[in-house]
Design a protein around this motif. Structure first.
Motif, short mmCIF file in Angstrom:
data_model
loop_
_atom_site.label_atom_id
_atom_site.label_comp_id
_atom_site.label_asym_id
_atom_site.label_seq_id
_atom_site.Cartn_x
_atom_site.Cartn_y
_atom_site.Cartn_z
N THR A 58 0.81 -1.20 0.00
CA THR A 58 0.00 0.00 0.00
C THR A 58 0.85 1.27 0.00
O THR A 58 1.87 1.35 0.70
CB THR A 58 -0.91 0.00 1.24
OG1 THR A 58 -1.64 -1.22 1.27
CG2 THR A 58 -1.89 1.15 1.21
N THR A 65 -3.87 0.37 5.48
CA THR A 65 -3.17 -0.70 4.77
C THR A 65 -3.98 -1.98 4.78
O THR A 65 -3.66 -2.92 4.08
CB THR A 65 -1.77 -0.96 5.38
OG1 THR A 65 -1.92 -1.42 6.72
CG2 THR A 65 -0.94 0.31 5.35
N ASP A 81 -2.78 4.44 -3.14
CA ASP A 81 -3.97 3.66 -2.79
C ASP A 81 -4.94 4.49 -1.98
O ASP A 81 -6.15 4.27 -2.05
CB ASP A 81 -3.55 2.41 -1.99
CG ASP A 81 -2.67 1.51 -2.82
OD1 ASP A 81 -3.18 0.92 -3.79
OD2 ASP A 81 -1.47 1.41 -2.52
#
Length: 170
Positions: free
Chosen positions: A2, A159, A89
């Motif tokens: 991530t 994450t 992300d």
């Protein structure tokens, strides 16, 4: 792994969160240095502190190809950061009321920005004009009035997508 951009106005605790994340073993970068950012002169003659785009491109690409290990947290608030949103992300906006930001800025010793009346007025202007734009493009907003440990844990939770649902983590 991530990749998360931590953004927000001066005084929201981006640098402090990065330090906490580093101590937790994450790769966390504060882009408010000459390595990652540079001054440019705009057409109207004003100056702007922007990301060094090649450096950010290399960082993000390197992380994707396995040169970086674990999750990557990048902190900053630059006028050209939107060019990189698709490579993250999450874009996590740290937010806090004006009085909290100004109190933190007055107390901090690691950054001289915001100590002068003109800079404080500039910060309040950014809070009115820029923060709403950041909010529109953020994937999550985190209440930065919480203790740094709580803010950093909320960033870590990003994450693991099921751990943080919706646009707000509180």
């Amino acid at each position: 792994m991530t990749k998360i951009l931590i953004t927000g106005m001066s005084g929201t605790g981006k640098s402090t969160a990065v330090e906490w994340l580093r101590h937790r073993g994450h790769r966390a970068i504060d882009t408010d240095t000459d390595v990652w950012s540079r001054w440019v002169t705009l057409p109207d003659g004003t100056r702007d502190w922007v990301w060094r785009e090649q450096a950010l491109t290399d960082l993000l690409a390197g992380h994707e190809t396995g040169q970086g290990t674990g999750h990557l947290f990048v902190a900053g608030c630059k006028s050209n950061q939107g060019r990189f949103y698709a490579q993250f992300d999450h874009v996590a906006l740290l937010s806090a009321p004006a009085e909290v930001l100004l109190a933190r800025i007055a107390a901090r010793t690691n950054n001289p920005y915001g100590k002068q009346a003109g800079e404080q007025a500039e910060i309040l202007g950014y809070l009115r004009e820029v923060e709403p734009l950041l909010r529109e493009s953020a994937t999550v907003e985190i209440d930065a009035t919480a203790p740094v440990e709580v803010v950093a844990r909320r960033l870590e939770a990003l994450t693991d997508p099921p751990a943080c649902s919706g646009r707000r983590c509180r």
